[in-house]
Scaffold this motif. Structure first.
Motif, PDB file in Angstrom:
ATOM      1  N   GLN A  98      48.594  42.284  50.748  1.00 49.86           N
ATOM      2  CA  GLN A  98      48.623  43.164  52.029  1.00 49.86           C
ATOM      3  C   GLN A  98      48.915  44.539  51.571  1.00 49.86           C
ATOM      4  O   GLN A  98      48.291  45.515  51.938  1.00 49.86           O
ATOM      5  CB  GLN A  98      49.761  42.745  53.033  1.00 49.86           C
ATOM      6  CG  GLN A  98      49.400  41.217  53.434  1.00 49.86           C
ATOM      7  CD  GLN A  98      50.708  40.740  54.108  1.00 49.86           C
ATOM      8  OE1 GLN A  98      51.555  41.056  54.009  1.00 49.86           O
ATOM      9  NE2 GLN A  98      50.254  39.623  54.800  1.00 49.86           N
ATOM     10  N   PHE A  99      49.918  44.849  50.677  1.00 45.24           N
ATOM     11  CA  PHE A  99      50.106  46.070  50.026  1.00 45.24           C
ATOM     12  C   PHE A  99      49.007  46.801  49.533  1.00 45.24           C
ATOM     13  O   PHE A  99      48.344  47.802  49.729  1.00 45.24           O
ATOM     14  CB  PHE A  99      51.082  45.957  48.870  1.00 45.24           C
ATOM     15  CG  PHE A  99      52.521  46.285  49.402  1.00 45.24           C
ATOM     16  CD1 PHE A  99      53.075  47.248  49.954  1.00 45.24           C
ATOM     17  CD2 PHE A  99      53.537  45.188  49.220  1.00 45.24           C
ATOM     18  CE1 PHE A  99      54.195  47.405  50.251  1.00 45.24           C
ATOM     19  CE2 PHE A  99      54.486  45.382  49.294  1.00 45.24           C
ATOM     20  CZ  PHE A  99      55.042  46.358  50.095  1.00 45.24           C
ATOM     21  N   LEU A 100      48.124  46.001  48.663  1.00 48.12           N
ATOM     22  CA  LEU A 100      47.234  46.463  47.918  1.00 48.12           C
ATOM     23  C   LEU A 100      45.752  46.850  48.845  1.00 48.12           C
ATOM     24  O   LEU A 100      45.098  47.849  48.466  1.00 48.12           O
ATOM     25  CB  LEU A 100      46.572  45.649  47.016  1.00 48.12           C
ATOM     26  CG  LEU A 100      47.276  45.562  45.478  1.00 48.12           C
ATOM     27  CD1 LEU A 100      46.525  44.625  44.728  1.00 48.12           C
ATOM     28  CD2 LEU A 100      47.178  46.823  45.158  1.00 48.12           C
ATOM     29  N   ALA A 101      45.689  46.081  49.965  1.00 50.25           N
ATOM     30  CA  ALA A 101      44.438  46.396  50.923  1.00 50.25           C
ATOM     31  C   ALA A 101      44.802  47.532  51.374  1.00 50.25           C
ATOM     32  O   ALA A 101      44.098  48.430  51.662  1.00 50.25           O
ATOM     33  CB  ALA A 101      44.392  45.082  51.716  1.00 50.25           C
ATOM     34  N   GLY A 103      46.748  49.986  50.182  1.00 46.05           N
ATOM     35  CA  GLY A 103      46.648  50.903  49.170  1.00 46.05           C
ATOM     36  C   GLY A 103      45.222  51.317  48.841  1.00 46.05           C
ATOM     37  O   GLY A 103      44.974  52.531  48.748  1.00 46.05           O
ATOM     38  N   GLY A 104      44.375  50.326  49.072  1.00 44.53           N
ATOM     39  CA  GLY A 104      43.003  50.729  48.858  1.00 44.53           C
ATOM     40  C   GLY A 104      42.450  51.512  49.897  1.00 44.53           C
ATOM     41  O   GLY A 104      41.897  52.600  49.747  1.00 44.53           O
ATOM     42  N   LEU A 105      43.102  51.384  51.036  1.00 48.72           N
ATOM     43  CA  LEU A 105      42.763  52.015  52.225  1.00 48.72           C
ATOM     44  C   LEU A 105      43.011  53.644  52.086  1.00 48.72           C
ATOM     45  O   LEU A 105      42.384  54.661  52.282  1.00 48.72           O
ATOM     46  CB  LEU A 105      43.425  51.712  53.634  1.00 48.72           C
ATOM     47  CG  LEU A 105      42.978  52.467  54.689  1.00 48.72           C
ATOM     48  CD1 LEU A 105      41.390  52.122  55.041  1.00 48.72           C
ATOM     49  CD2 LEU A 105      43.866  52.041  55.829  1.00 48.72           C
ATOM     50  N   PHE A 107      43.382  55.113  49.050  1.00 45.78           N
ATOM     51  CA  PHE A 107      42.276  55.727  48.122  1.00 45.78           C
ATOM     52  C   PHE A 107      41.016  56.025  48.606  1.00 45.78           C
ATOM     53  O   PHE A 107      40.476  57.290  48.593  1.00 45.78           O
ATOM     54  CB  PHE A 107      41.948  54.672  47.068  1.00 45.78           C
ATOM     55  CG  PHE A 107      42.837  54.641  45.780  1.00 45.78           C
ATOM     56  CD1 PHE A 107      43.502  55.817  45.374  1.00 45.78           C
ATOM     57  CD2 PHE A 107      43.344  53.243  45.622  1.00 45.78           C
ATOM     58  CE1 PHE A 107      44.328  55.431  44.050  1.00 45.78           C
ATOM     59  CE2 PHE A 107      44.344  52.989  44.402  1.00 45.78           C
ATOM     60  CZ  PHE A 107      44.793  54.303  43.935  1.00 45.78           C
TER      61      PHE A 107
END
Lengths: 288, 329
Positions: A98-101, A103-105, A107
């Motif tokens: 969830q953090f990474l998704a 986080g991808g948003l 970027f």
């Protein structure tokens, strides 16, 4: 030696900034409390809303209040979109995903904004007066932003206390499993929460664009600060959010004048780290 | 069979700099060195990540490592061979100062991630604030040593030296990973990751184990930072500390799969290949487009491949094997 009047001025500005930061932190807090997910890209949504107000006001000549309303609506739409497209498929995933998704948003939004609008700083110029109080200079724009932020927080409080869906939101943030046991539909609560959280981002965007210029990396400065205020305030604690926001903004504002902007942030972040050990439940929480 | 494959892959890696690649040699080596360095750093991160210690602040250790050796060399001419010891000691101190209270006061999950994120930001901002000797956000260039190659300064004009150095460090990282994977500590840490209270109740010293793995991860990350600085001879707070790089490390590892030995390597290879490809594709046109696609791919991968590419692949193969074994019976 720095003239005390500058420090007093910085302190006053810190309080005014604290109002807007509290609003932002509350929006994130609401989402964190209900969905148990931190939107790493929350302030990037604010950045998009700031661009919207900028283009509506300078490009199409809309009055600022109308641009602000549009920004609130746009923020709500963004919030729902983030929830449906990214969060919803990951509700039962590991926290790290969830953090990474989101986080991808982060970027994605930062770079897409760079691609569309370059890294130029853009400012909405309003001819608002500067007020002089006892030798200190205060920008009227900041004062307005502070007042609107406080009013919005009171509005949010009333919404959470006195409407059915508001009560449901508070219930879910207290116990997510009980919600399902009661036969209620959590998805609806999630969508409404994300919309409200997004609308807060939209309003904050409108209030920030009259004080700061917007650029694609706007979130880099305010993003981490917002998470920290959100956690420091304590989940679901509105007074805590305001207290945390004012303390952090004060440190940054006064520290910025007395030392340097970066050192102001460093002290604020170190305080956050220390407070996480001393008061993990939030700044106003009782010690366990 | 597995042993044979591993030997073959190692032979290819060892021979890679001498394969005929025409004018592409320097560039290919450059990309490969980056892949090995970031794989090593990713592996160091996954030592913590696989046990539920999600750090979003590994940039702190990376930046501390890279800046320590660079500044020691630039100001006092201290050889990076000694500098790396100071760098590792610095990262270990940060790891202890951060880790001990975190674990003692049970800061876990989202809160741990946010605390580490704050630490990464603190290091980035300190580097910018102390611009008089760190160069601030402009970064700092490693002072060149005299001559083409200097062992004492760890500076070599020939990329092949760094290629082999990064391969050796990478293999060392894999070795450490495997040692941890096969140790008793792994069971203890997995138990802690599942349920701290239960782990403590069967006599596992929760704080000590968590601290040990944090220190190990921090130390290795600092070594990765030193290697990065020596290879690029330029360090910059935004590319080495703060949220951006920390998220990139995590993404590479999760994309590859953090529970397998080669997961971080596969993930780093893919993310670096992707960003290099996008960089070459777009060049100076469409500034921001490469990163936009990177972010989009990141989101899609997380949603559709939650176990990572390598992890999902292995699970699929294992399933097929199991089916085949079940079929004849």
């Amino acid at each position: 030696m720095i003239d005390p009047i500058f420090i007093a001025e910085a302190a006053l500005n810190g309080i005014l900034l604290g109002g807007v930061m509290a609003l932002l932190a509350l929006g994130l807090n609401l989402i964190f409390g209900v969905l148990d997910i931190v939107w790493i890209a929350y302030v990037e949504l604010v950045m998009l809303c700031m661009y919207l107000v900028y283009f509506l006001v300078t490009g199409y000549g809309w009055p600022i209040w109308l641009g602000g309303l549009a920004s609130v609506a746009f923020g709500a739409v963004l919030g729902v979109a983030v929830h449906l497209l990214i969060i919803s498929p990951l509700l039962n995933s590991a926290a790290i995903n969830q953090f990474l998704a989101t986080g991808g948003l982060l970027f994605f939004l930062q770079s897409f904004a760079t691609f569309l609008w370059t890294t130029d700083h853009r400012t909405v110029r309003l001819n608002l007066p500067i007020i002089e109080v006892a030798g200190m200079f205060l920008s009227f724009a900041r004062l307005i932003a502070f007042v609107v932020a406080i009013l919005a927080m009171i509005g949010l409080y009333l919404f959470l206390r006195h409407t059915f869906i508001g009560t449901a939101i508070r219930a879910v943030s207290q116990d997510r499993d009980a919600m399902r046991l009661m036969g209620a539909n959590p998805q609806r609560v999630y969508v409404v929460t994300s919309a409200v959280g997004g609308a807060m981002a939209g309003l904050a965007g409108a209030l920030l664009i009259i004080q700061y210029s917007v650029h694609p990396y706007f979130g880099a400065a305010f993003g981490p600060l917002t998470f920290m205020i959100c956690v420091l305030g304590g989940l679901g604690n509105m007074v805590g959010a305001v207290v945390a926001a004012v303390i952090m903004s004060e440190i940054i504002s006064v520290g910025g004048v007395m030392m340097s902007t970066e050192m102001g942030y460093v002290i604020a972040f170190v305080l956050f780290i220390v407070m996480m050990f001393a008061r993990p439940g939030g700044i106003l929480a009782k010690r366990e | 069979m597995a042993r044979l494959t591993a030997a073959a892959v190692l032979a290819i890696i060892a021979a890679a700099p001498f394969l005929p690649m025409g004018g592409m040699r320097q560039y290919a080596l450059h990309v490969l060195v980056q892949i090995f360095i970031w794989s090593f750093i990713g592996g160091a991160w996954s030592l913590m990540g696989r046990f539920g210690l999600i750090s979003l602040g590994h940039g702190a250790f990376l930046g501390a490592g890279a800046y320590t050796t660079t500044l020691l060399w630039n100001f006092w001419g201290l050889t990076p061979w000694l500098g790396v010891l100071v760098a590792v000691a610095g990262a270990v101190v940060i790891g202890l100062v951060l880790g001990y209270p975190c674990f003692r006061f049970r800061v876990v999950g989202h809160y741990f991630a946010l605390v580490t994120l704050a630490v990464g930001e603190v290091v980035r901002l300190l580097v910018i604030a102390e611009r008089d000797w760190t160069g601030g956000s402009l970064g700092v260039t490693l002072k060149a040593s005299a001559g083409e190659a200097s062992l004492a300064a760890i500076q070599f004009a020939d990329k092949r030296v760094f290629y082999y150095a990064s391969v050796v460090v990478w293999l060392g990282g894999l070795w450490v990973w495997r040692r941890v994977d096969r140790s008793m500590a792994r069971s203890a840490l997995e138990a802690i990751g599942e349920d701290e209270t239960a782990a403590a109740s069967v006599g596992i010293h929760v704080t000590r184990f968590k601290l040990a793995i944090t220190v190990l991860s921090a130390a290795l990350t600092a070594v990765g930072g030193v290697l990065y600085a020596q290879y690029f001879t330029y360090v910059n707070p935004d590319t080495l500390s703060g949220i951006g790089v920390s998220l990139r490390i995590v993404f590479a590892v999760v994309l590859g799969g953090m529970y397998s030995l080669l997961g971080p390597t596969v993930g780093s290879a893919l993310t670096i290949a992707l960003s290099e490809y996008l960089r070459v594709l777009f060049g100076l046109k469409f500034i921001g487009m490469a990163e936009t696609i990177y972010g989009l791919v990141l989101i899609l991968c997380i949603i559709f491949l939650p176990a990572g590419i390598y992890g999902s692949l292995r699970a699929a193969i294992a399933r097929r094997m199991a089916r085949r074994r079940a079929a004849p019976a």
